[in-house]
Design an enzyme around this catalytic site. Structure first.
Site, PDB file in Angstrom:
ATOM      1  CG  HIS A  60      -1.958  -1.008   1.250  1.00  0.00           C
ATOM      2  ND1 HIS A  60      -3.237  -0.811   0.770  1.00  0.00           N
ATOM      3  CD2 HIS A  60      -1.922  -2.278   1.694  1.00  0.00           C
ATOM      4  CE1 HIS A  60      -3.941  -1.919   0.932  1.00  0.00           C
ATOM      5  NE2 HIS A  60      -3.160  -2.832   1.492  1.00  0.00           N
ATOM      6  CE  LYS A  74      -6.738  13.661   0.111  1.00  0.00           C
ATOM      7  NZ  LYS A  74      -6.717  12.434  -0.653  1.00  0.00           N
ATOM      8  NE  ARG A  75      -3.865  10.086   9.958  1.00  0.00           N
ATOM      9  CZ  ARG A  75      -3.480   9.162  10.833  1.00  0.00           C
ATOM     10  NH1 ARG A  75      -4.190   8.057  10.986  1.00  0.00           N
ATOM     11  NH2 ARG A  75      -2.403   9.340  11.579  1.00  0.00           N
ATOM     12  CE  LYS A 109      -2.610  10.822   3.008  1.00  0.00           C
ATOM     13  NZ  LYS A 109      -3.241   9.868   2.062  1.00  0.00           N
ATOM     14  CB  THR A 132     -10.197   4.595  -0.995  1.00  0.00           C
ATOM     15  OG1 THR A 132      -9.707   4.961   0.298  1.00  0.00           O
ATOM     16  CG2 THR A 132      -9.476   3.351  -1.483  1.00  0.00           C
ATOM     17  CE  LYS A 181     -13.917   5.423   1.115  1.00  0.00           C
ATOM     18  NZ  LYS A 181     -12.916   5.516   2.192  1.00  0.00           N
TER      19      LYS A 181
END
Ligand code: 26W
Length: 824
Positions: free
Chosen positions: A370, A562-563, A568, A670, A674
């Site tokens: 991952h 998100k985290r 990110k 992911t 969504k």
């Protein structure tokens, strides 16, 4: 009055799904199970009563599922091993699966209670960090819905993911006591316990048949107790189980033989035993070599393997066919120790010879990677490993010796290759490389998006890709359309069903495309917009009640949840907001799409930069709020405690989804899926699954920006100098200067210095390099939003074309490409 057939009666109280029957059952459970009088019951008592009522209605399918597994000896079952399962709130999902939401709602309203209120009060088991744990939960849902027999194996952490509060703009972590009120969905099974050893030493002896044997004498023994959570498939016809292990002290201490001092020590050891399943490590994508963590991993993996061997015995099958009964999936390297543990169980405990044991092991395991981030790849210092798992270290050495012998035979003289492939890293301090162990011990390895798999083959697992071509495969992630559309977005779901029927809930990948036909239908567009708008109102209400935030549903909802992580790039998003703020201040009359920029996500408690980013978001938010010049046009907020439940309200309310990681860094993502299936358009880089989403929806329906993976590499190769960008892009230089000057920190120039300094000197994730392209693209998205009809058309087309991202499709692929399991 007692009935003639009381057994029948009792069954019906527990299975009747009529409104009246449910009403009676809820009252029964409220009184007899939770022990509350109706007049005194509070919301969580009602919740428990409803939960037990629903659980009763799952039990017969549940028991049948177990019987089916036992009856069909030729069936291969999936054992999904994961240190994390982020299953989220259970009540709504189970009602949906059983198709009894409406009668339960009715029964509760007859009792003066609101189902929606009860659902919002349900505590959620936060047994995971983020994407990897939630993916495991989506896969369990799909496995059950597709009727594939499966067991999820994990840890029943007493404290799951921390609860996040924001105080003075900063993250504060509160412990998550999700078990304070009983978790009504689990059944503790005292009969399913296994003893797990830790530490100690090994010795060799010659057995009665003259064979050399190794005996491991653990220093400690811990008991693993099974807690089972039912995983019901859509339609309520199939049920699998999630088996979570809780650590308990072995109760075999003979206290009488201890003197006082040893008694105390014995009790202390009992306390230690229980710490094994106490708390989830809240680190995401950052590996820490903690002894307890290795203990946790081994604890649940050993218990799970012993459990499978027990099942094999109950089925009356020989161990030689273990791999025919189970396909074990390793969710990242966290359970990779399973490779060595299965070898130990087969060779040491069940006296199988090495070659046969190895053949079984390597036909049983598969491994999903991952992450490519080097700091997230697990490697344990050899000394620590020897202390916790001395026998396993010997086994790993032996696996490595045999493996390297084979490599040497195939590639003579290539010492460099041997060094790179070795399970032990030997440059400097020695480490056990868990990704190597998982790869060597598995029959297949997969990445989680096409780009990620390519990079795996090119990078982290390059030598393995050359050595065993075909072993590394791709299965792009997916999410369950039940929870992530049907359950969380009833408005849009109802509308979809009104046009294309209900089939999309079980055959999303084939059916949802039929929406395309309605993309330009003005009537449908109007209803679509109304449904989205209602979701925005719902989010605004939640944010007001729970966080005291004011959101205007008439503005564009532009969301990044998100985290929090530098790769990110939440800070890239903040820089954009600051630039927009500057534009508005300079030219108050400008044409501007009013928008609310929403952030959410947890930072690992020890991740300094991530916490600074949260602080920056809140500080900029405060400054903008205080400026009447931009009121009603620009707002930036941080939604506290992003988790599954909050996600279920946030994703459906989003207009624009921010997927802006540095290309090559996000394995899949992911959340992107969504958002997409709930009708948000995506602004994103060519990273992770974004690439495939873009292919599906078409370039014209996706806001693409930024450097590609190759360009990122080139920029770094050429010697990246972020300052060049801060100097040549005026809006960027200005924003950075403002942060540095203390404009958002009450004049404090120190608060954000580390962030700004880092961006100007290193900027490992190319925030500054991508800023200009991001700004331009976000402007395009904002203008596009102003054309409501066209935006709605694009939104409908996005949903229609994202069928691929159903976890049902992903699980079918796993069945075909990885597990060799047939699925109907
Ligand atoms: C050992 C510390 C640690 C803990 C968790 C390292 C790494 C992790 C996980 C790999 C973090 C994670 O959740 N990764 C995410 O997995 C998702 C499901 O495949 C992907 O969609 C995300 O891109 C990936 O970051």
């Amino acid at each position: 009055m007692a009935s003639a057939n009381s057994v029948q009666d009792c069954l019906e109280t527990r299975t009747d799904v009529s409104r009246e029957g449910l009403r009676q059952a809820i009252l029964d459970n409220l009184f007899y199970v939770t022990g509350h009088a109706r007049e005194m019951a509070e919301v969580h008592d009602w919740y428990a009563a409803v939960a037990y009522t629903v659980r009763d209605r799952m039990l017969s399918t549940w028991v049948k599922g177990l019987e089916k597994l036992a009856a069909n000896r030729n069936m291969r079952a999936v054992a999904y091993l994961s240190a994390e399962f982020l299953i989220g709130p259970q009540l709504g999902a189970n009602l949906l699966a059983l198709n009894i939401t409406e009668p339960v709602r009715g029964a509760l309203s007859d009792l003066g209670q609101s189902l929606d209120e009860i659902i919002m009060k349900e505590p959620e088991p936060g047994l995971g960090n983020g994407g990897l744990g939630r993916l495991a939960a989506c896969y369990l849902d799909s496995l059950a819905s597709l009727g594939v027999p499966a067991i999820g194996y994990g840890i029943r952490y007493e404290f799951g993911m921390f609860t996040q509060e924001i105080r003075g703009g900063a993250q504060v972590e509160l412990s998550d006591k999700w078990l304070r009120q009983k978790f009504p969905w689990e059944l503790a099974h005292a009969e399913h316990t296994h003893v797990v050893g830790l530490g100690g030493s090994t010795s060799t002896h010659v057995d009665e048949k003259g064979r050399l044997r190794v005996r491991w004498k653990p220093g400690k023994k811990i008991m693993a107790c099974a807690h089972d959570v039912p995983v019901i498939g859509h339609g309520g016809r199939e049920c699998n189980v999630l088996r979570l292990w809780r650590a308990e002290a072995v109760d075999t201490f003979d206290f009488e033989s201890f003197n006082a001092g040893e008694y105390f020590k014995a009790v202390q050891e009992k306390i230690f035993s229980e710490t094994i399943s106490k708390v989830l490590y809240p680190n995401d994508d950052r590996y820490q070599g903690k002894q307890l963590r290795l203990g946790q991993q081994f604890f649940f993996v050993s218990a799970s393997l012993q459990d499978m061997i027990h099942i094999q015995k109950v089925l009356g099958k020989p161990l030689a066919t273990f791999h025919e009964t189970f396909a074990i999936q390793l969710n990242d390297t966290h359970p990779a120790i399973g490779v060595a543990e299965l070898m130990r169980l087969l060779v040491d405990e069940h006296l199988m010879d090495w070659d046969q044991a190895w053949a079984i092991t390597t036909r049983t395991f598969s491994y999903t990677n991952h992450t490519l981030l080097p700091e997230a790849l697990e490697k344990w210092p050899v000394e620590l490993f020897a202390e916790v798992l001395p026998r396993h270290l010997e086994i790993i050495y032996e696996i490595n010796r045999r493996f390297l012998d084979e490599v040497r035979a195939a590639h003579p003289g290539d010492d460099d290759l041997l060094r790179r492939l070795s399970l032990i890293e030997e440059t400097g301090p020695r480490y056990v490389r868990m990704a190597h162990l998982a790869t060597v011990g598995s029959q297949a390895v997969n990445g989680v998006a096409e780009l990620h798999t390519e990079l795996l083959k090119r990078d982290v697992l390059r030598d393995f890709a050359v050595l065993t071509p075909g072993k590394i495969r791709n299965v792009t992630n997916g999410v369950t359309p039940r929870r992530w559309l049907a359950l969380c977005n009833p408005g849009l779901s109802g509308l979809i069903t009104s046009r294309i029927g209900e089939g999309w809930q079980t055959r999303f990948e084939d059916e949802i495309i039929r929406l395309e036909e309605f993309a330009s239908d003005p009537q449908f567009q109007k209803l679509w917009r109304e449904a989205k708008h209602a979701n925005k109102v719902r989010l605004a209400e939640l944010a007001r009640v729970h966080a005291g935030l004011t959101l205007d549903p008439e503005t564009m909802f532009d969301v990044q949840v998100k985290r929090i992580h530098e790769y990110k790039r939440q800070h890239l998003n903040v820089l954009r907001v600051i630039a927009l703020y500057n534009r508005l201040r300079r030219d108050p009359g400008m044409d501007f799409t009013p928008r609310t920029v929403i952030f959410g996500g947890k930072a690992a408690p020890g991740y300094y930069m991530a916490k600074k980013i949260i602080k920056l978001i809140n500080s900029v938010g405060q400054t903008i709020d205080a400026d009447p010049a931009v009121a009603g046009r620009l707002k930036i907020i941080f939604a506290p405690n992003f988790n599954v439940r909050n996600g279920q309200v946030i994703y459906p309310a989003a207009d624009l989804s921010q997927q802006i990681s540095t290309a090559g860094k996000e394995a899949s993502g992911t959340g992107n899926m969504k958002f997409g299936i709930n009708g948000a358009l995506t602004i994103g880089t060519l990273d992770g699954a974004n690439v495939e989403m873009l292919e599906c929806v078409g370039r014209e329906n996706f806001f693409l920006f930024g450097l590609t993976t190759e360009e990122v590499a080139q920029v770094k190769q050429a010697g990246y100098d972020p300052r060049r960008f801060s100097e040549s892009v005026p809006e960027l230089g200005e924003a950075l200067e403002q942060i540095a000057s203390g404009m958002f920190s009450g004049g404090d120039r120190e608060e954000f210095r580390p962030l700004v300094d880092n961006l100007l000197s290193r900027d490992d994730y190319l925030v500054l390099a991508d800023f200009e392209s991001y700004m331009e693209c976000a402007d395009r998205a904002a203008s596009a939003y102003a054309d409501r009809d066209n935006w709605t058309r694009m939104s409908i087309l996005n949903v229609a074309r994202l069928g691929k991202f159903s976890s049902d499709r992903a699980i079918r692929e796993y069945c075909g490409k990885i597990w060799n399991i047939r699925v109907g």
